[in-house]
Write a protein that holds these residues in place. Structure first.
Motif, short mmCIF file in Angstrom:
data_model
loop_
_atom_site.label_atom_id
_atom_site.label_comp_id
_atom_site.label_asym_id
_atom_site.label_seq_id
_atom_site.Cartn_x
_atom_site.Cartn_y
_atom_site.Cartn_z
N GLY A 101 5.06 -22.36 -6.50
CA GLY A 101 3.64 -22.69 -6.59
C GLY A 101 3.36 -23.98 -7.33
O GLY A 101 4.28 -24.76 -7.66
N LEU A 102 2.09 -24.19 -7.59
CA LEU A 102 1.60 -25.41 -8.24
C LEU A 102 2.33 -25.65 -9.56
O LEU A 102 2.54 -24.71 -10.33
N THR A 103 2.66 -26.87 -9.81
CA THR A 103 3.34 -27.38 -11.02
C THR A 103 4.84 -27.09 -11.05
O THR A 103 5.52 -27.54 -11.97
N CYS A 104 5.35 -26.34 -10.07
CA CYS A 104 6.78 -25.96 -10.12
C CYS A 104 7.69 -27.02 -9.52
O CYS A 104 7.27 -27.84 -8.70
N HIS A 149 5.37 -17.93 -3.87
CA HIS A 149 4.41 -17.54 -4.90
C HIS A 149 3.22 -18.49 -4.89
O HIS A 149 3.41 -19.71 -4.94
N SER A 150 2.01 -17.94 -4.82
CA SER A 150 0.78 -18.72 -4.97
C SER A 150 0.69 -19.80 -3.88
O SER A 150 0.65 -19.47 -2.69
N TYR A 161 -3.18 -30.97 -12.01
CA TYR A 161 -1.99 -30.19 -11.64
C TYR A 161 -2.06 -29.66 -10.22
O TYR A 161 -1.05 -29.24 -9.67
N PHE A 182 -6.49 -16.03 -11.20
CA PHE A 182 -6.88 -16.83 -10.03
C PHE A 182 -7.33 -15.97 -8.85
O PHE A 182 -7.67 -16.50 -7.78
N TYR A 207 5.39 -15.71 -13.70
CA TYR A 207 6.71 -15.30 -13.22
C TYR A 207 7.16 -13.95 -13.79
O TYR A 207 8.11 -13.35 -13.29
N HIS A 235 -0.63 -13.72 -13.05
CA HIS A 235 -0.15 -14.68 -12.04
C HIS A 235 1.25 -15.22 -12.36
O HIS A 235 1.79 -16.01 -11.59
N LYS A 249 13.45 -18.12 -13.87
CA LYS A 249 12.51 -17.11 -14.37
C LYS A 249 12.43 -15.82 -13.56
O LYS A 249 11.96 -14.81 -14.08
N ASN A 301 11.87 -23.42 -11.49
CA ASN A 301 11.10 -22.31 -12.09
C ASN A 301 11.58 -20.96 -11.59
O ASN A 301 11.84 -20.05 -12.37
N TRP A 350 -8.75 -24.92 -4.71
CA TRP A 350 -7.44 -25.58 -4.66
C TRP A 350 -7.17 -26.13 -3.26
O TRP A 350 -6.76 -27.27 -3.09
N1 LIG Z 1 -1.24 -25.04 -14.99
C1 LIG Z 1 -2.23 -24.26 -14.32
C2 LIG Z 1 -1.66 -23.06 -13.64
C3 LIG Z 1 -0.52 -23.39 -12.76
C4 LIG Z 1 0.24 -22.16 -12.41
O1 LIG Z 1 -0.09 -21.02 -12.80
N2 LIG Z 1 1.28 -22.35 -11.66
C5 LIG Z 1 2.06 -21.22 -11.21
C6 LIG Z 1 2.07 -21.24 -9.69
S1 LIG Z 1 0.43 -21.38 -9.05
C7 LIG Z 1 3.47 -21.32 -11.72
O2 LIG Z 1 4.37 -20.73 -11.15
N3 LIG Z 1 3.69 -22.06 -12.81
C8 LIG Z 1 5.00 -22.35 -13.32
C9 LIG Z 1 5.65 -21.29 -14.14
O3 LIG Z 1 4.98 -20.31 -14.54
O4 LIG Z 1 6.85 -21.42 -14.41
C10 LIG Z 1 -3.25 -23.78 -15.29
O5 LIG Z 1 -2.96 -23.83 -16.48
O6 LIG Z 1 -4.32 -23.33 -14.87
#
Ligand SMILES: N[C@@H](CCC(=O)N[C@@H](CS)C(=O)NCC(=O)O)C(=O)O
Length: 280
Positions: A53-56, A149-150, A98, A228, A261, A259, A64, A60, A184
């Motif tokens: 998902g986002l930011t990965c 995921h996501s 992000y 989310f 891992y 939401h 995890k 990740n 998003w």
């Molecule tokens: N950074 C965002 C959220 C981003 C987020 O939750 N990303 C999820 C996928 S949508 C993720 O897997 N993040 C990386 C992790 O938890 O290792 C926020 O703070 O609102």
């Protein structure tokens, strides 16, 4: 550069590996991770593609989710690609948010400048990466499944619905069920695909499930404590669309899960078992 190994580690009697290669469709260097179960020493094994998902990045999930133990037991490989093109030449969100640009490729082929040169994650996941994996690793690509995921759940569902002949099963954790109907997705699709919303439909699970003629086994888990859930993910829309299309899906609402891992790690064993049942 064809393919260079970055790292390897023994894990549950198999190998957790990381590679870098040059991607022609993304026009940049890309990293991916692959777990090979011990069974891969004897011959070709089935494969599950995991979309994050986002930011990965590719890391990740690997660090995890705790998937390796299950993949080792069931004898399946797992390929985890990155979530967008990367590198100093690749444009990012001007505001460095992000949810768009780097780490947010949304698994589509961008049509708009300046994104269209590099942001072709759909072609990378559907064509280029599987071809590379099949040519370099002991993988039986006739036995492929996909999960995510996501944003990666959106990727897994849309890619499987558009290419049912390529996959035996699809699953998702907390997927973005309708990018056309959430902030998003609207931001990403507007930038990558332009303002004409009719062009967004080919990357929207709700739109695709309405038109599907094939039926793939689909498993979805969604935590009810996911922050989310209401604004971005909207699994009810998917449940309604699947029911209207007479497309059987298993959508499980998991009490108390968020939401993160930690949620993915809690159910990844069941997802791998679900895919293994359809792959073996
Ligand atoms: N950074 C965002 C959220 C981003 C987020 O939750 N990303 C999820 C996928 S949508 C993720 O897997 N993040 C990386 C992790 O938890 O290792 C926020 O703070 O609102």
């Amino acid at each position: 550069m064809k393919l260079q190994k970055i790292s390897s580690a023994k894990c549950f009697d198999g190998e957790q590996l990381r590679y870098v290669h040059y991607s022609d469709v993304l026009q940049c260097e890309m990293k991916f991770s692959i777990f090979l179960p011990p069974k891969a020493k004897e011959g070709a094994v089935p494969v599950i593609y995991w979309l994050s998902g986002l930011t990965c990045t590719d890391e990740n999930f690997v660090t995890k989710a705790g998937a390796q133990e299950y993949a080792s037991d069931f004898g399946v490989a797992i390929v985890a690609p990155d979530t967008s093109p990367r590198g100093i030449d690749v444009p990012d969100d001007p505001e460095e948010a992000y949810d768009f640009g780097l780490g947010a490729g949304f698994y589509l082929n961008a049509t708009q400048e300046p994104w269209s040169k590099h942001y072709n994650m759909y072609d990378y996941i559907v064509h280029e990466l599987p071809q590379l994996i099949a040519s370099e690793f002991p993988i039986n690509s006739d036995l492929s499944s996909i999960s995510g995921h996501s944003m990666g759940g959106h990727g897994a569902l849309t890619i499987a619905l558009k290419n049912p002949e390529l996959f035996r099963s699809v699953s998702a954790f907390a997927p973005i069920c309708s990018p056309m109907q959430c902030p998003w997705g609207q931001k990403a699709f507007g930038n990558y695909l332009g303002d004409d919303e009719s062009r967004w439909k080919k990357y929207d699970t709700i739109e695709l499930i309405r038109k599907s003629t094939e039926r793939l086994p689909i498993l979805i888990d969604q935590g009810d404590a996911d922050n989310f859930l209401e604004a971005q993910l909207k699994p009810k829309l998917l449940e309604q669309a699947a029911m209207a299309a007479d497309y059987p899906i298993s959508l499980r609402i998991q009490s108390g899960y968020d939401h993160s891992y930690f949620f993915v790690a809690s159910f990844i064993g069941e997802h791998i078992k679900f895919h293994a049942k359809n792959l073996l």
